[in-house]
Design a protein around this motif. Structure first.
Motif, PDB file in Angstrom:
ATOM      1  N   SER A   1     -22.313  -1.580  -2.797  1.00 56.78           N
ATOM      2  CA  SER A   1     -23.407  -0.605  -2.687  1.00 56.78           C
ATOM      3  C   SER A   1     -24.310  -0.861  -1.482  1.00 56.78           C
ATOM      4  N   SER A   2     -24.193  -2.033  -0.808  1.00 56.07           N
ATOM      5  CA  SER A   2     -24.997  -2.197   0.400  1.00 56.07           C
ATOM      6  C   SER A   2     -24.224  -1.829   1.672  1.00 56.07           C
ATOM      7  N   GLY A   3     -23.018  -1.287   1.514  1.00 60.32           N
ATOM      8  CA  GLY A   3     -22.289  -0.790   2.675  1.00 60.32           C
ATOM      9  C   GLY A   3     -20.793  -0.976   2.552  1.00 60.32           C
ATOM     10  N   ASN A   4     -20.062   0.062   2.968  1.00 64.44           N
ATOM     11  CA  ASN A   4     -18.600   0.042   2.877  1.00 64.44           C
ATOM     12  C   ASN A   4     -17.982   0.402   4.215  1.00 64.44           C
ATOM     13  N   CYS A   5     -16.969  -0.360   4.619  1.00 60.29           N
ATOM     14  CA  CYS A   5     -16.235  -0.042   5.830  1.00 60.29           C
ATOM     15  C   CYS A   5     -14.913  -0.806   5.828  1.00 60.29           C
ATOM     16  N   TYR A   6     -13.810  -0.085   5.969  1.00 63.04           N
ATOM     17  CA  TYR A   6     -12.487  -0.713   5.978  1.00 63.04           C
ATOM     18  C   TYR A   6     -11.754  -0.352   7.256  1.00 63.04           C
ATOM     19  N   TYR A   7     -11.030  -1.331   7.798  1.00 66.80           N
ATOM     20  CA  TYR A   7     -10.188  -1.102   8.965  1.00 66.80           C
ATOM     21  C   TYR A   7      -8.730  -1.080   8.522  1.00 66.80           C
ATOM     22  N   VAL A   8      -7.997  -0.075   8.987  1.00 66.90           N
ATOM     23  CA  VAL A   8      -6.559   0.008   8.733  1.00 66.90           C
ATOM     24  C   VAL A   8      -5.901   0.272  10.087  1.00 66.90           C
ATOM     25  N   GLY A   9      -4.948  -0.564  10.480  1.00 63.49           N
ATOM     26  CA  GLY A   9      -4.383  -0.361  11.811  1.00 63.49           C
ATOM     27  C   GLY A   9      -3.036  -1.022  12.016  1.00 63.49           C
TER      28      GLY A   9
ATOM     29  N   SER B   1       6.287  -0.488  14.870  1.00 66.09           N
ATOM     30  CA  SER B   1       5.979  -1.415  13.780  1.00 66.09           C
ATOM     31  C   SER B   1       5.825  -0.671  12.452  1.00 66.09           C
ATOM     32  N   THR B   2       6.256  -1.313  11.377  1.00 65.95           N
ATOM     33  CA  THR B   2       6.030  -0.697  10.065  1.00 65.95           C
ATOM     34  C   THR B   2       4.947  -1.447   9.304  1.00 65.95           C
ATOM     35  N   GLN B   3       4.413  -2.491   9.951  1.00 67.07           N
ATOM     36  CA  GLN B   3       3.362  -3.248   9.278  1.00 67.07           C
ATOM     37  C   GLN B   3       2.023  -2.534   9.383  1.00 67.07           C
ATOM     38  N   ILE B   4       1.262  -2.627   8.305  1.00 70.11           N
ATOM     39  CA  ILE B   4      -0.103  -2.108   8.345  1.00 70.11           C
ATOM     40  C   ILE B   4      -1.041  -3.304   8.231  1.00 70.11           C
TER      41      ILE B   4
ATOM     42  N   ALA C   1     -10.142  -9.813  -4.886  1.00 71.23           N
ATOM     43  CA  ALA C   1     -11.449  -9.146  -5.010  1.00 71.23           C
ATOM     44  C   ALA C   1     -12.129  -9.182  -3.644  1.00 71.23           C
ATOM     45  N   LEU C   2     -12.475  -8.018  -3.108  1.00 71.63           N
ATOM     46  CA  LEU C   2     -13.091  -7.949  -1.772  1.00 71.63           C
ATOM     47  C   LEU C   2     -14.560  -8.360  -1.847  1.00 71.63           C
ATOM     48  N   PRO C   3     -15.006  -9.225  -0.907  1.00 70.05           N
ATOM     49  CA  PRO C   3     -16.409  -9.635  -0.901  1.00 70.05           C
ATOM     50  C   PRO C   3     -17.321  -8.467  -0.527  1.00 70.05           C
ATOM     51  N   ARG C   4     -18.561  -8.509  -1.000  1.00 71.60           N
ATOM     52  CA  ARG C   4     -19.473  -7.383  -0.807  1.00 71.60           C
ATOM     53  C   ARG C   4     -20.002  -7.305   0.627  1.00 71.60           C
ATOM     54  N   THR C   5     -20.437  -8.433   1.154  1.00 67.90           N
ATOM     55  CA  THR C   5     -21.170  -8.368   2.426  1.00 67.90           C
ATOM     56  C   THR C   5     -20.476  -9.080   3.585  1.00 67.90           C
ATOM     57  N   THR C   6     -19.416  -9.797   3.296  1.00 71.25           N
ATOM     58  CA  THR C   6     -18.732 -10.503   4.382  1.00 71.25           C
ATOM     59  C   THR C   6     -17.343  -9.902   4.614  1.00 71.25           C
ATOM     60  N   PRO C   7     -16.855  -9.996   5.862  1.00 75.95           N
ATOM     61  CA  PRO C   7     -15.521  -9.426   6.135  1.00 75.95           C
ATOM     62  C   PRO C   7     -14.410 -10.331   5.606  1.00 75.95           C
ATOM     63  N   THR C   8     -13.256  -9.753   5.400  1.00 76.27           N
ATOM     64  CA  THR C   8     -12.104 -10.537   4.959  1.00 76.27           C
ATOM     65  C   THR C   8     -11.272 -10.928   6.167  1.00 76.27           C
ATOM     66  N   GLU C   9     -10.233 -11.710   5.931  1.00 77.12           N
ATOM     67  CA  GLU C   9      -9.208 -11.942   6.936  1.00 77.12           C
ATOM     68  C   GLU C   9      -8.423 -10.636   7.122  1.00 77.12           C
ATOM     69  N   VAL C  10      -7.514 -10.612   8.071  1.00 80.24           N
ATOM     70  CA  VAL C  10      -6.653  -9.441   8.240  1.00 80.24           C
ATOM     71  C   VAL C  10      -5.421  -9.627   7.350  1.00 80.24           C
ATOM     72  N   PHE C  11      -5.207  -8.700   6.455  1.00 76.11           N
ATOM     73  CA  PHE C  11      -4.028  -8.758   5.590  1.00 76.11           C
ATOM     74  C   PHE C  11      -2.923  -7.921   6.196  1.00 76.11           C
ATOM     75  N   ILE C  12      -1.709  -8.420   6.176  1.00 76.25           N
ATOM     76  CA  ILE C  12      -0.545  -7.648   6.635  1.00 76.25           C
ATOM     77  C   ILE C  12       0.068  -7.052   5.388  1.00 76.25           C
ATOM     78  N   ILE C  13       0.079  -5.737   5.332  1.00 78.96           N
ATOM     79  CA  ILE C  13       0.530  -5.101   4.084  1.00 78.96           C
ATOM     80  C   ILE C  13       1.676  -4.112   4.337  1.00 78.96           C
TER      81      ILE C  13
END
Ligand code: ZN
Ligand code: ZN
Length: 269
Positions: free
Chosen positions: A14-22, A2-5, A257-269
């Motif tokens: 500032s209350s916490g950062n975490c990103y998933y890339v897969g 797959s070439t999709q990310i 704009a990424l929300p501060r405290t809630t997760p986003t949907e999964v974006f296909i990039i």
């Protein structure tokens, strides 16, 4: 292959950062500044098991980026990648009670490493921790750059952002709101405004309008301040700036704009 990310922001600010890339097989995390249980739950909600995480790449040793690094590394045996200075900084942080030992994976800046089907390169950014990096993650023709917490966009960061097909970049504060904020002491305002502090909406808007690239597909604004910014303010500052340009950035590209405290949907990039 797959070439999709796939990209999902689990938390940003500032209350916490975490990103998933897969991809459909495996993935990585960038930073782990929220609780382990929250990370597990938010990954599970998007169909990702913690066991499929090949490594965590840390941008710098401020607590909002490293809160769970020790536990994820030493208890869950996930390799922790970062520069030697950042790895040492994590172990010096008194709030991180589980210190890194076996899970440490020191990496050098500007050197491409392979993990799963991704290649990843760390580059220097300007901020006030032990050492500070951004990451570019490539798979196939896709180049995804993450540059959070930076006082200004230095040459290295500019190059990575311009070459990226999609990117996450800081849009921390509205200058006027920060300057007029009565609850922020002068020293803190000076720190945020400095070259080693955080990036303003205006500074980012300026960068995007000058350096616009036709291959840009998704621009994610991260690390928005709760007190000195809002998603509406960040988006409108950039949209206004771009409206003065001859080209129309938004025909090819999505600005989010990424929300501060809630997760986003999964974006296909
Ligand atoms: Zn931060
Ligand atoms: Zn920071």
């Amino acid at each position: 292959m797959s070439t999709q990310i796939k990209f999902c922001s689990l938390a940003s600010g500032s209350s916490g950062n975490c990103y998933y890339v897969g991809n459909e097989k495996h993935g990585i995390l960038i930073d782990a500044g929220i609780g382990v249980r929250t990370i597990k739950k938010r990954l599970k909600d998007i169909g990702v098991a913690l066991e499929s995480i090949l490594g965590i790449f840390v941008t710098h040793d401020h607590f909002d980026h490293i809160a769970s690094i020790g536990v994820l590394g030493e208890i869950h045996h996930i390799p922790i990648f970062s520069t030697p200075e950042i790895l040492d900084g994590i172990n010096r942080c008194y709030k991180v009670t589980q210190k890194l030992q076996h899970s440490k994976r020191p990496i050098a800046k500007n050197k491409i490493i392979e993990i799963g089907s991704f290649t990843i390169e760390a580059f220097s950014v300007s901020h006030d921790a032990s050492d500070c990096v951004g990451y570019t993650i490539c798979q196939g023709t896709k180049k995804f750059t993450i540059a959070t917490d930076l006082g200004y966009i230095n040459t290295e960061a500019a190059q990575h952002l311009m070459n990226a097909t999609s990117f996450v970049v800081e849009s921390n504060y509205d200058e006027q709101t920060l300057l007029e904020n009565p609850s922020y002491p002068t020293y803190l305002k000076e720190r945020i405004l400095s070259n080693k502090g955080h990036l303003s909406n205006h500074a980012l808007a300026e960068f995007l309008s000058i350096n616009y690239q036709e291959h840009w597909q998704h621009i994610f604004l991260c690390h928005l301040s709760k007190e000195n910014n809002s998603p509406e303010c960040a988006l409108s500052t950039i949209e206004k700036k771009i409206a003065h340009q001859r080209f129309n950035l938004w025909t090819n590209c999505t600005l989010i704009a990424l929300p501060r405290t809630t997760p986003t949907e999964v974006f296909i990039i």
